[in-house]
Design an enzyme around this catalytic site. Structure first.
Site, PDB file in Angstrom:
ATOM      1  N   GLU A  82       0.827  -1.203   0.000  1.00 14.77           N
ATOM      2  CA  GLU A  82       0.000   0.000   0.000  1.00 14.77           C
ATOM      3  C   GLU A  82       0.862   1.254   0.000  1.00 14.77           C
ATOM      4  OE1 GLU A  82      -2.546   0.905   3.373  1.00 14.77           O
ATOM      5  OE2 GLU A  82      -3.138   2.783   2.423  1.00 14.77           O
ATOM      6  N   ASP A 136       9.343  11.390  17.942  1.00 18.03           N
ATOM      7  CA  ASP A 136       8.914  12.730  17.609  1.00 18.03           C
ATOM      8  C   ASP A 136       9.448  13.679  18.676  1.00 18.03           C
ATOM      9  OD1 ASP A 136       7.443  15.013  17.129  1.00 18.03           O
ATOM     10  OD2 ASP A 136       5.780  13.843  16.301  1.00 18.03           O
ATOM     11  N   ASP A 140       8.917   5.388  15.438  1.00 15.25           N
ATOM     12  CA  ASP A 140       8.725   6.803  15.160  1.00 15.25           C
ATOM     13  C   ASP A 140       9.076   7.565  16.429  1.00 15.25           C
ATOM     14  OD1 ASP A 140       7.893   9.257  14.363  1.00 15.25           O
ATOM     15  OD2 ASP A 140       5.767   8.779  14.247  1.00 15.25           O
TER      16      ASP A 140
END
Ligand code: SF4
Ligand SMILES: [Zn+2]
Lengths: 407, 521
Positions: free
Chosen positions: A44, A109, A107
């Protein structure tokens, strides 16, 4: 060189996708040595067009389709999703499309560090708070390699406020969801603050991975946190730490701090008092120095991203629409000296490209064509990192093709 | 009775390929006592991994019975888990077994605690029923993702429980029988690992190497040292490895079955058996109506504040502010009112007075009063509906704009914290409650809510909103009595004027001495 302005993005993107995007290396990555032809075609991809229009569930039968579509749509952002049991573009309502492969992703941040950084706020990253990210990189990279034995790890700076880590080993891509979440939780040491503001409580039997992390942190803690973030330079910072201390410790530390003026002096005084009093402290404070180091510098992961196999993650080599900066791979071993400000932005890249073209205008056209465009720009260095990652990856894909029992 | 069930169906996990055995129900035994006792070799151990398909004959009756029993076991595990007992602890396993005894599951109790039933025949039969019922429930619970997850989670707990009851030698025997071998770290390997692990491992222990992927739970909790993808585990942790592989096998098998469920459509009897399982989920029944007709509706506002569980309090407040409640909320709250002792007449009066603030009496009579009488068993089938238990309330679905259901489940943390704001609890207490709720321990959150509302009271585990109410009243009542004895003139907020008859302990929540300190917080 001019500053990036978001108005010019559409124009710049169209040049970028035509001349600079590294299609070849990129699609080779997502094909994983073509061991399985579906790996690429069942992946995807999600494009974000101007005006926050998301196009999810796109997939491409072959690399050239991807290239054409990218040049046609010029998305502001590209996200990579999972590899599914069918082509995502053929997904119909109610059809059950299962995830069959997904890199193990992380991830980090910078905004999650807001309670422990003083240099910037919100989405900004400067070289000081980047140091926190580089500690996170080092700890995570070491754990992934030494503890789990992963080899193919791609580290990417997102172009603004975060870093992404793509673990691409075959085992990692095929992890069951409960194992995926186990890995994520293993690496998540900090939890929600308790009533004293502490995010971690160590026991006497500290896990080796945490001890190793502490060693990594210890080497740079004073430089990065105590000094760089000036954590004890403000009354707020001092208060935050005092709250974590039990009464008899606080009674000693507070007056000592009042007499001192710099963050470093205060930290050293605190460590001294702590060492002296250690024997008398209750368990909640027995490991306080270690706990503070972890709380201020251990990686703060968004583990929902890691746990969910169908989570989308921003792709390397796209352009951050706000800053114009390129989302690029970096080398975890030299992360400490990586400068997020030095990451090229799209307008710089394109100027460099034009500059190069002007310089060699006199020379033969085929000389020009032989040189890959990105090599004419400052993207070059991170492309080398990516190419090397890719080379190693393809070798092991070939091996596993030859010997499927390896895993 | 003839049954043949000859469809390619089960996935045999002991070989790598799909396997299509035949389940033959055609030879039905009246009594299955005539077992061939070399048969016990088929089940040489109390515990099994259910790798082989059950290929033998069994009567439908026995099959049905054993499925029901196993389901009861699984549900008990769930209930005990809901009460917050940490799986694997001493308390947990004792409670499970005690509860099973209450359900008269002697056979299963013996089997689970690895005690013989007394004779080989009985042991054989029990092990066979274990085998059979496991397979049948696999089918029943393969239908949806939710059911599969539930079934696997319970079976894993069950396996763990049984493992805990095995002696050391029984455990080794089990590993041997199932051909499970792990490689041991030799001295040199151990020495390196001890160094690498900063002393987390010790030379005196024995360690086995297991790939980390097989011991996800040990990795998750950082219980083991891991290096280059290998976990170093001790003898005690072997159960985690077993469970992980058992879980994988089960989830594969269930997924396999789910894709083939349609083949059952041809066999109504099996279909009936399989579909029937799990329909009559057990609930805590609230039948304590001994003190009906005692609560005055004029006290409801006060009671809502002092003695209602949060679910009822929310609906009450909602009703008072907007003068309306939707269908499911009316039902849930209405039955609760009945349970605390509001008479039918009062109930009609109460609902009418609220609803008629925004609709005319006629419309109320037409659309609502029938339902209220119905819930009191005065209309229709005249069955006397019992107030809903927590389990029922927690499992009903609630969409936006609806106020029924259990708030600890339906509200997210910020909304829940907001709802708790007016409670007068400390911030810490509010967060503690919200945390429990967030972890899915709704009833524990409710119990904590109870403790904070009733300072100094014993720990009460809430299984039913009416139970919450009764316990609260009991406490307030005793406080009032105490104050009166002391001759103090302080007025305690008036509890409902009911005098609780000393009824026998009807609900199972009453006397569980549960230690909440084990709850993972
Ligand atoms: S746990 Fe039961 S009594 Fe408590 S709020 Fe939920 S449904 Fe109501
Ligand atoms: Zn900064």
């Amino acid at each position: 060189m001019g500053k990036f302005s978001p108005d010019t993005l559409p124009e710049l993107l169209s040049v970028y996708y035509r001349r600079l995007f590294p299609y070849d290396a990129y699609t080779r990555w997502l094909s994983y040595g073509n061991v399985n032809s579906n790996t690429f075609s069942h992946r995807e991809m999600c494009f974000t067009l101007a005006g926050d229009i998301y196009i999810r569930y796109q997939s491409f039968d072959k690399p050239s389709d991807f290239e054409n579509e990218l040049q046609k749509k010029c998305p502001e952002k590209i996200d990579i999703g999972a590899v599914y049991s069918m082509k995502p573009k053929q997904k119909k309502l109610g059809s059950d499309m299962e995830v069959v492969e997904r890199e193990l992703i992380f991830d980090i941040d910078i905004t999650d560090y807001d309670s422990v950084r003083t240099c910037c706020k919100d989405a900004d990253v400067c070289s000081k708070c980047w140091k926190l990210m580089s500690i996170a990189t080092k700890i995570l990279d070491t754990a992934l390699r030494d503890d789990f034995g992963f080899k193919h790890i791609l580290w990417v700076f997102s172009g603004r406020r975060g870093i992404h880590c793509w673990v691409c080993d075959e085992v990692a891509r095929k992890l069951e969801s409960n194992v995926r979440s186990a890995v994520a939780e293993y690496l998540q040491v900090l939890i929600r603050e308790d009533s004293t503001g502490k995010m971690v409580n160590l026991s006497d039997k500290t896990h080796p991975s945490i001890k190793r992390a502490l060693e990594i942190i210890d080497k740079v803690f004073v430089e990065v946190c105590v000094e760089g973030q000036n954590i004890l330079g403000t009354s707020q910072g001092m208060l935050q730490m005092l709250q974590m201390m039990e009464d008899n410790l606080r009674k000693e530390v507070e007056p000592a701090w009042e007499k001192l003026h710099t963050s470093v002096d205060r930290w050293n005084a605190f460590v001294g008092i702590f060492e002296r009093m250690r024997g008398e402290l209750k368990w909640k404070n027995k490991h306080l120095v270690d706990e503070i180091m972890l709380q201020w510098a251990y990686p703060r992961l968004d583990i929902a991203v890691t746990k969910g196999a169908n989570h989308l993650l921003k792709s390397p080599f796209c352009i951050h629409p706000k800053t114009g900066k390129l989302c690029i791979p970096f080398n975890p071993a030299t992360a400490f000296t990586f400068d997020p400000d030095g990451v090229p932005s799209i307008n710089e890249l394109i100027e460099e490209l034009q500059e190069f073209d002007r310089k060699v205008a006199q020379e033969e056209d085929d000389v020009k064509r032989k040189v890959k465009n990105y090599k004419k720009t400052s993207m070059y260095k991170s492309m080398q990192i990516f190419e090397e990652f890719l080379r190693n990856l393809e070798v092991s894909c070939r091996n596993s093709k030859a010997d499927p029992m390896e895993f | 009775m003839h049954l043949s069930f000859t469809t390619p169906f089960f996935y045999n996990s002991s070989c790598s390929c799909a396997h299509f055995p035949v389940m033959d129900f055609s030879r039905v035994c009246r009594r299955s006592t005539k077992v061939n006792f070399e048969g016990l070799q088929k089940y040489p151990h109390e515990l099994q991994l259910y790798n082989d398909f059950p290929a033998f004959t069994i009567s439908i009756g026995e099959l049905e019975q054993s499925m029901a029993e196993r389901l009861c076991v699984l549900q008990t595990l769930e209930e005990v888990g809901n009460r917050g007992l940490k799986v694997g602890t001493e308390d947990w396993r004792k409670t499970v077994i005690e509860d099973l005894k209450k359900h008269n599951l002697r056979g299963f109790c013996k089997l689970l605690t690895a005690t013989s039933l007394g004779s080989d025949v009985e042991d054989f039969n029990m092990r066979r029923r274990d085998h059979m019922s496991h397979y049948m429930l696999r089918v029943s619970y393969s239908e949806s993702e939710d059911k599969r997850r539930w079934f696997i989670a319970r079976e894993i707990e069950l396996f763990r429980l049984r493992w805990l009851y095995l002696t050391e030698s029984k455990r080794s025997e089990f590993l041997l029988l199932n051909n499970i071998k792990y490689s041991k770290a030799d001295d040199r390997e151990k020495q390196t690992a001890v160094k690498l692990s900063y002393g987390f491992m010790t030379v005196s222990q024995e360690y086995y190497f297991i790939p980390v992927w097989q011991v996800a739970d040990l990795v998750r909790s950082r219980k083991v040292f891991i290096h280059k993808g290998m976990a170093y585990i001790t003898n005690d942790d072997i159960i985690s490895v077993l469970l992980a592989s058992y879980r994988a096998t089960l989830s594969q098998a269930l997924a396999y079955i789910s894709r083939r469920l349609h083949v059952l459509d041809d066999d109504p009897r099996i279909l009936g058996l399989v579909k029937g399982a799990g329909k009559n989920t057990r609930e805590v029944e609230y039948t304590n109506f001994a003190n009906k007709d005692k609560v005055d509706i004029r006290q409801l506002d006060t009671l809502a504040e002092i003695s209602y569980p949060l679910c009822m309090r929310q609906m009450h407040q909602r009703l008072r502010t907007v003068h309306h409640l939707k269908h499911f909320a009316r039902l849930q709250y209405g039955l609760f009112l009945k349970g605390i002792g509001v008479s039918l007449e009062d109930s009609l009066l109460f609902w009418r007075s609220e609803f008629c603030k925004q609709m005319d009496v006629e419309k109320f009579e037409k659309s609502h009063s029938y339902n209220i009488r119905h819930s009191y068993g005065r209309e229709g089938k005249r069955s006397n509906y019992a107030p809903q238990s927590c389990m029922k309330i927690i499992s009903t679905s609630v969409s936006a704009g609806q106020y029924h259901g259990c708030p600890f489940k339906t509200l997210d943390s910020p909304a829940l914290l907001k709802a708790l704001q007016g409670s007068g609890f400390s911030m810490i207490a509010q967060h503690e409650i919200a945390d429990l709720a967030k972890k899915g321990h709704y009833q524990l959150a409710c119990s904590a809510h109870f403790s904070h509302s009733h300072k100094g009271a014993d720990q009460v585990l809430i299984g039913h909103p009416n139970h919450y109410f009764d316990e609260s009243q009991k406490i307030l009542m005793s406080k009032m009595v105490k104050k009166e004895e002391k001759g103090s003139s302080t007025i305690v907020k008036p509890p409902a004027e009911k005098v609780k008859a000393d009824t026998p302990k009807t609900d199972v929540w009453e006397d569980m001495g549960i230690d909440l300190s084990d709850v993972p917080l």
